[in-house]
Scaffold this motif. Structure first.
Motif, PDB file in Angstrom:
ATOM      1  N   PHE A  68       0.933  -1.077  -0.287  1.00 31.58           N
ATOM      2  CA  PHE A  68       0.101  -0.122   0.088  1.00 31.58           C
ATOM      3  C   PHE A  68       0.980   1.211   0.200  1.00 31.58           C
ATOM      4  O   PHE A  68       0.729   2.112  -0.803  1.00 31.58           O
ATOM      5  N   GLU A  72       2.291   4.371  -2.945  1.00 29.75           N
ATOM      6  CA  GLU A  72       1.810   5.733  -2.540  1.00 29.75           C
ATOM      7  C   GLU A  72       0.648   6.014  -2.106  1.00 29.75           C
ATOM      8  O   GLU A  72      -0.316   6.909  -2.216  1.00 29.75           O
ATOM      9  N   CYS A  73       0.126   4.866  -1.254  1.00 27.82           N
ATOM     10  CA  CYS A  73      -1.178   4.811  -0.834  1.00 27.82           C
ATOM     11  C   CYS A  73      -2.195   5.049  -1.856  1.00 27.82           C
ATOM     12  O   CYS A  73      -3.452   5.478  -1.706  1.00 27.82           O
ATOM     13  N   SER A  74      -2.063   4.519  -3.130  1.00 25.44           N
ATOM     14  CA  SER A  74      -3.061   4.517  -4.195  1.00 25.44           C
ATOM     15  C   SER A  74      -2.670   3.482  -4.892  1.00 25.44           C
ATOM     16  O   SER A  74      -2.158   3.285  -6.277  1.00 25.44           O
ATOM     17  N   ILE A  75      -3.475   2.213  -4.474  1.00 28.63           N
ATOM     18  CA  ILE A  75      -3.490   0.982  -5.388  1.00 28.63           C
ATOM     19  C   ILE A  75      -3.835   1.238  -6.869  1.00 28.63           C
ATOM     20  O   ILE A  75      -3.219   0.692  -7.784  1.00 28.63           O
ATOM     21  N   TYR A  76      -4.941   1.835  -6.718  1.00 28.03           N
ATOM     22  CA  TYR A  76      -5.676   2.130  -8.271  1.00 28.03           C
ATOM     23  C   TYR A  76      -4.529   2.650  -9.524  1.00 28.03           C
ATOM     24  O   TYR A  76      -4.712   2.579 -10.496  1.00 28.03           O
ATOM     25  N   THR A 110      -6.161  -7.821 -10.701  1.00 29.12           N
ATOM     26  CA  THR A 110      -5.375  -7.413  -9.742  1.00 29.12           C
ATOM     27  C   THR A 110      -4.695  -8.576  -8.795  1.00 29.12           C
ATOM     28  O   THR A 110      -5.173  -9.583  -8.967  1.00 29.12           O
TER      29      THR A 110
ATOM     30  N   LEU B  52      -3.345   9.407  -4.571  1.00 23.71           N
ATOM     31  CA  LEU B  52      -4.451  10.179  -3.634  1.00 23.71           C
ATOM     32  C   LEU B  52      -4.092  11.423  -2.991  1.00 23.71           C
ATOM     33  O   LEU B  52      -4.913  12.423  -3.191  1.00 23.71           O
ATOM     34  N   LEU B 110     -10.106   3.877   0.741  1.00 20.73           N
ATOM     35  CA  LEU B 110      -9.625   4.799  -0.185  1.00 20.73           C
ATOM     36  C   LEU B 110      -8.380   4.467  -0.435  1.00 20.73           C
ATOM     37  O   LEU B 110      -7.486   4.535   0.462  1.00 20.73           O
ATOM     38  N   GLY B 111      -7.831   4.126  -1.720  1.00 18.84           N
ATOM     39  CA  GLY B 111      -6.609   3.999  -2.085  1.00 18.84           C
ATOM     40  C   GLY B 111      -6.039   2.564  -2.144  1.00 18.84           C
ATOM     41  O   GLY B 111      -5.080   2.336  -2.414  1.00 18.84           O
ATOM     42  N   ARG B 112      -6.883   1.626  -1.392  1.00 15.37           N
ATOM     43  CA  ARG B 112      -6.792   0.230  -1.093  1.00 15.37           C
ATOM     44  C   ARG B 112      -7.218  -0.654  -2.194  1.00 15.37           C
ATOM     45  O   ARG B 112      -7.110  -1.815  -1.961  1.00 15.37           O
ATOM     46  N   GLN B 113      -7.810  -0.140  -3.116  1.00 13.84           N
ATOM     47  CA  GLN B 113      -8.365  -0.948  -4.179  1.00 13.84           C
ATOM     48  C   GLN B 113      -8.071  -0.592  -5.515  1.00 13.84           C
ATOM     49  O   GLN B 113      -7.538   0.562  -5.910  1.00 13.84           O
TER      50      GLN B 113
END
Lengths: 304, 162
Positions: A68, A72-76, A110, B52, B110-113
């Motif tokens: 995670f 950068e705390c942005s998996i997407y 994913t 994010l 948020l940010g984990r998907q």
């Protein structure tokens, strides 16, 4: 950068080590952590540990948190990389990822529930390609070159330095680096973290196919540098590039030149006679040992 | 003397009335800002795929102070937001617990998907929040009434006292 992603107890332990000697950290859920530090060792609370009993064990939650943070705390935003099983950090550190693959109608969506990570720390070894360089060009220009080596033998380090040497030496030539995993240049926000030459153009985090086709159209390169040829589509794209008169420098996994010739996939490539030089690296005297250089007629031009 | 006491009572009642109205207004602003953030994220996660932190920082200035503070604290604790969000849920008194729970749940994910799951989560949260927004809008009307009542009550007290 490692500090930003690893749990505190691991960072405390790494403080006991010289980070520039650290090559790899292998983390497996609920298993002892292993580091490659001029050899294979366990990582304990105070640096290297003597046995697996004293080694630090990483939890599944910690593995998820590392990925995670690496994203950068942005998996997407990193999902395309994740789908291919890796994430590259801003300074070129590559994290190989294993876990549960989520698929939908046969396509990978994913990876989740990460089970093990392989953190590889890149090295910049300036001038490591100088010995090979005279064999890779003549008065007419650069030869199409394939760098052959087993994993961890310094292929990427070699072509990084070779790119820098060629870019700085042959200013008149446009050099395009297709950096699929962002390991060669570690480009972030348009800036390279690792030196690849003053006059190099870089496509980072894009497929070789896209990079070659669009690069030829838009950047008019004389030389294309790319890492890790692995499948047929890579070869097809490469063939197109060579057909356009562009010189290519690429790498591939193989123990040595003989093993390369025995692989059916590469036998076809060799038949196409794309490559004119084969640089073989090994771990014999540490990563990046130049073993030999072959030409397209199987003549050994250099031997260690 | 009675004139002064009456005046003070008027000011006090008006202040309480406006305070209540302001609280309702801030609550609506907070929820509306959150919904704006959801819409913004929906567009940008799909196309720009920026991180994010960058996305939130780029949008931050357009929000009201309560939500801006919340986001600033969230970004400071981005790597480990669970603790921050638990604490925020306990300590905040601006919005009702049910709405706060929805916000907390969304921010935790948020940010984990991956982008598909993230967009799904945004759309769902937006739908759930629709009725909460309506409720907050209704409450804001009550807030206006409170302000008016405060003034009227204050005036009445003033007249009685003098």
């Amino acid at each position: 950068m490692l500090k930003k992603i690893l749990p505190t107890r691991f960072m405390r332990s790494l403080d006991f080590l010289q980070v520039d000697r650290l090559n790899e950290i292998r983390l497996r859920a609920n298993c002892p952590t292993i580091v490659y530090y001029g050899g294979k060792y366990f990582l304990g609370e105070n640096g290297l540990a003597d046995s697996s009993k004293d080694a630090l064990n990483v939890t599944s939650q910690e593995l998820n948190d590392i990925v995670f943070r690496a994203c950068e705390c942005s998996i997407y935003a990193h999902n395309e990389e994740l789908k291919q099983g890796f994430v590259t950090l801003q300074n070129g550190i590559r994290i190989g990822i294993c876990g549960e693959i989520v698929t939908d109608k046969g396509t990978i969506k994913t990876i989740k529930n990460f089970s093990s990570l392989n953190i590889r720390i890149p090295r910049e070894v300036k001038n490591c390609s100088l010995t090979a360089l005279p064999y890779l060009h003549n008065e007419n220009g650069i030869f199409n070159t394939l760098v052959v080596a087993p994993p961890g033998a310094g292929k990427t380090t070699f072509i990084r330095d070779l790119s820098a040497q060629l870019s700085d030496k042959f200013i008149a030539k446009n050099l395009l680096i297709i950096d699929e995993r962002n390991e060669i240049s570690a480009t972030c926000n348009g800036r390279t973290s690792l030196y690849v030459g003053k006059y190099s153009d870089i496509y980072s985090s894009c497929s070789k196919e896209f990079g070659i086709i669009n690069g030829i159209r838009t950047m008019t390169p004389d030389i294309i540098v790319l890492d890790e040829l692995a499948n047929k589509s890579d070869i097809e794209a490469l063939y197109n590039a060579v057909g356009c008169g562009v010189k290519v420098i690429a790498t591939t996994h193989s123990k040595d030149y003989n093993e390369l010739q025995s692989k059916p996939f590469f036998r076809e490539l060799l038949k196409m006679a794309i490559f004119e030089r084969f640089v073989v690296l090994s771990n014999a005297k540490g990563p990046g040992t130049l073993d030999n250089i072959w030409d397209e007629n199987n003549t050994c031009l250099y031997c260690r | 003397m009675n004139f002064i006491i009456g005046g003070l009572m008027f000011l006090l009642c008006a202040f309480i009335g406006f305070k209540i109205a302001n609280n309702y207004k801030r609550k609506l602003q907070f929820i509306t800002d959150f919904k704006t953030l959801l819409d913004y994220l929906e567009t940008n996660i799909l196309y720009l795929q920026d991180t994010l932190e960058k996305l939130i920082r780029d949008k931050m200035e357009s929000f009201h102070s309560d939500f801006k503070n919340f986001l600033e604290n969230y970004l400071q604790n981005l790597q480990n937001s669970t603790e921050f969000l638990e604490k925020w849920l306990k300590e905040q008194n601006l919005i009702d617990t049910e709405t706060a729970e929805i916000i907390k749940k969304f921010m935790l994910e948020l940010g984990r998907q991956d982008s598909t799951a993230q967009l799904q989560s945004i759309i769902q949260t937006n739908e759930i929040l629709a009725k909460h927004t309506e409720r907050a809008q209704g409450e804001q009307k009550k807030g206006y009434m409170s302000a008016r009542l405060g003034i009227m009550g204050g005036l009445a007290l003033f007249i009685i006292i003098i």
